[in-house]
Design an enzyme around this catalytic site. Structure first.
Site, PDB file in Angstrom:
ATOM      1  N   HIS A  98      83.974 102.609  -6.573  1.00  0.00           N
ATOM      2  CA  HIS A  98      84.157 104.064  -6.549  1.00  0.00           C
ATOM      3  C   HIS A  98      84.450 104.601  -5.146  1.00  0.00           C
ATOM      4  O   HIS A  98      84.829 105.769  -5.019  1.00  0.00           O
ATOM      5  CB  HIS A  98      82.926 104.770  -7.117  1.00  0.00           C
ATOM      6  N   ASP A 135      84.233  96.617 -15.139  1.00  0.00           N
ATOM      7  CA  ASP A 135      83.075  97.501 -15.098  1.00  0.00           C
ATOM      8  C   ASP A 135      83.279  98.599 -16.132  1.00  0.00           C
ATOM      9  O   ASP A 135      84.418  98.980 -16.436  1.00  0.00           O
ATOM     10  CB  ASP A 135      82.972  98.105 -13.694  1.00  0.00           C
ATOM     11  N   HIS A 137      82.814 101.673 -15.922  1.00  0.00           N
ATOM     12  CA  HIS A 137      83.349 102.886 -15.309  1.00  0.00           C
ATOM     13  C   HIS A 137      84.719 102.595 -14.696  1.00  0.00           C
ATOM     14  O   HIS A 137      84.928 101.530 -14.111  1.00  0.00           O
ATOM     15  CB  HIS A 137      82.394 103.405 -14.227  1.00  0.00           C
TER      16      HIS A 137
END
Length: 277
Positions: A98, A135, A137
């Site tokens: 992220h 993942d 996300h």
């Protein structure tokens, strides 16, 4: 979960006195600044990052946090060097996907895969790289870092109705409905890998093997079983190896309160890697 995974790998013999952990060096300022804005990296090194930026990351920066993040980047880079020589390597950390070029987010200070791939490209060790991000996300930070780089292909297979709300387009995004189970998930993965390799031929693959698609994960919203996670990791490792492309595995997310379960789930990536010829 990091120490629990280390103990697990030792308990099953994947790490031993004969086959020990390889310890990386912490990523340097210049290495980090090739993937992130230099003023952001300086703010992390000096612990001068403003409170707003720290809130976006999700926790207060300390010397220990920054050093851990630098070591994670160094580990993903070192794993890449080993994979280019041996065909496969796994880091017992990493997957901080992220963190964007301008700064960290979502409990990610530096984007270790972004840093590692940028370094390997800059030194001429590779010409092209692919990131396979499983993942739960979406890999928004990695997509952001390489959005204008034709030499890096980013693939994200994730739960669509999950954080981050605002996605950054990858080269190939596959957003899954909530509650997807093993069979449909593996089918979507097979199709995604087929399309990715039809469109792009990398010199190395970085695989984010987050275990947060697991049915018991607090933040996942998908429903993979223990066996589904293991099958996924085996499938990706074998698929990439069959293409004769070196592969690096990194941990990614996993948020069960059962730390022993997390260690076993993350261990599946190492088991799959150990089975490659």
């Amino acid at each position: 979960k990091y120490s629990a995974l280390a103990h697990y790998l030792e308990s099953v013999g994947l790490v031993s006195a004969v086959n020990p952990f390889v310890e990386p060096e912490a990523a340097s300022f210049d290495m980090l600044a090739a993937a992130h804005a230099a003023d952001y990296v300086r703010g992390c090194f000096d612990l001068s990052l403003d409170r707003k930026a720290q809130r976006v990351i999700g926790f207060e920066l300390t010397d220990a946090v920054v050093r851990r993040s630098r070591l994670s980047c160094g580990g993903s880079y070192l794993a890449g060097k080993i994979a280019l020589r041996e065909g496969v390597a796994c880091s017992a950390a990493g997957g901080s996907h992220h963190a964007k070029r301008e700064g960290g987010a979502g409990f990610c200070v530096f984007n270790d895969v972004g840093v590692a791939v940028s370094a390997l490209l800059a030194e001429g060790a590779i010409r092209r790289a692919m990131v396979i991000d499983c993942d739960v996300h979406q890999g928004d930070g990695t997509a952001d870092i390489f959005r204008a780089d034709a030499d890096v292909f980013t693939l994200s297979l994730h739960c669509e109705k999950n954080w981050p709300t605002r996605k950054v387009p990858s080269d190939l995004d596959v957003g899954l409905d909530e509650g997807v189970t093993d069979g449909p998930y593996l089918g979507a993965l097979d199709r995604a890998l087929g399309e990715a390799f039809d469109r792009f031929r990398p010199d190395i693959v970085y695989y984010n093997a987050g275990v947060d698609p697991h049915v018991d994960d607090r933040l996942g919203k998908l429903s993979l079983s223990d066996q589904g996670i293991a099958a996924r990791d085996e499938f990706v490792m074998n698929y990439v190896a069959a293409k004769a492309v070196p592969i690096v595995g990194v941990l990614g997310g996993g948020y069960s309160r059962d730390i022993a379960l997390l260690a076993r789930l993350h261990g599946a990536m190492f088991h799959a890697a150990s089975m490659l010829d």
